[in-house]
Write an enzyme that holds these catalytic residues in place. Structure first.
Site: not given
Length: 296
Positions: A226, A83
């Site tokens: 993101c 991530c």
């Protein structure tokens, strides 16, 4: 019965996370427990959870040259490889909690399911070397509510899978309904995050490319940002733009703007992601030992 779990809450350009310190790897949370913690109505609320654990205390960290491992879980409890926003928040938490010291320009490696990734402190926050990337052959057909016809998507792997779709106008981007999961054909074996991008006009200004993006994250839904998706989107647009495309990009998402650059490491192109990280608050939450499964 329930027990009290200390936590912190942080975000990177609006992509938010529950942070749980578990240095010795003693805390085993089920998918349902993670999902409840991340639920915005019944829990703390977040796009995912970051468990702070020493690499020697988790099987996925075995053999990694990194003291700390980011055990990242999506909001539905599923584990993910990486991530890009979360790893900046993870490092910021280590520094703010006194578990690590890092001067501007120094490098530290953070363990992930995609290996030990080098990070450094920069004037704009933190930069992570996401490593080598792969532009997948062929096209993926993407159907999404709000677009009248399916559009081709470019597969990009930056340690986790993405499909990037180009749109002609910002109106098309705004009209997308990302409350519904986009349909991908062929369906990726392990799913994929889906990024929808609109190039700026002009695309390049002062040697830096610029695009706008929205994203649907697997296991989460639409998020304000993101990090790995930002990197994948820049890589895809860079590929479409051809040999004269710049190596530096600015990607604007609903939660802010992140920087992407492509540079060689030992002669092999790597992609780097940079941006801010913020800790919002800390507290304690009652953690049910056996919570009822959330409806999916």
């Amino acid at each position: 019965m329930s027990r009290t779990l200390p936590f912190s809450k942080g975000h990177g350009t609006g992509n938010d996370f529950v942070i749980v310190a578990d240095e010795d790897g003693l805390l085993q949370l089920s998918d349902d427990q993670v999902e409840v913690l991340c639920d915005r109505h019944f829990g703390i609320g977040a796009d995912g959870m970051l468990r702070v654990v020493r690499s020697t205390a988790i099987a996925a960290g075995e053999g990694l040259d990194a003291e700390w491992f980011m055990d990242y879980r999506n909001a539905d409890g599923s584990a993910a490889e990486m991530c890009g926003n979360g790893i900046r928040v993870f490092l910021h938490y280590l520094l703010e909690s006194g578990r690590l010291a890092l001067a501007e320009g120094e490098t530290v490696h953070i363990g992930t399911r995609n290996g030990a990734l080098p990070m450094r402190r920069t004037p704009r926050g933190y930069e992570v070397d996401l490593g080598v990337f792969t532009i997948e052959p062929g096209e993926t057909l993407v159907r999404v509510r709000g677009l009248p016809v399916p559009r081709p998507g470019q597969g990009v792997d930056v340690g986790n899978p993405h499909v990037v779709v180009a749109l002609p106008t910002e109106e098309d981007l705004a009209d997308l309904d990302l409350t519904v999961v986009p349909h991908l054909q062929p369906t990726p074996a392990h799913g994929a995050n889906v990024e929808f991008v609109v190039p700026s006009d002009p695309l390049v200004r002062d040697g830096v490319g610029s695009i706008r993006m929205r994203v649907f994250e697997r296991g989460v839904g639409e998020t304000l940002s993101c990090g790995t998706g930002v990197a994948a989107a820049a890589i895809a647009v860079r590929e479409w733009a051809g040999p004269s495309a710049p190596e530096r990009w600015e990607v604007t998402v609903p939660g802010g703007t992140l920087g992407v650059r492509v540079a060689p490491v030992d002669g092999i192109p790597h992609v780097f992601l940079s941006g801010p990280a913020t800790l919002a608050f800390s507290g304690e939450v009652a953690l049910a030992e056996q919570p009822a499964p959330r409806s999916r």
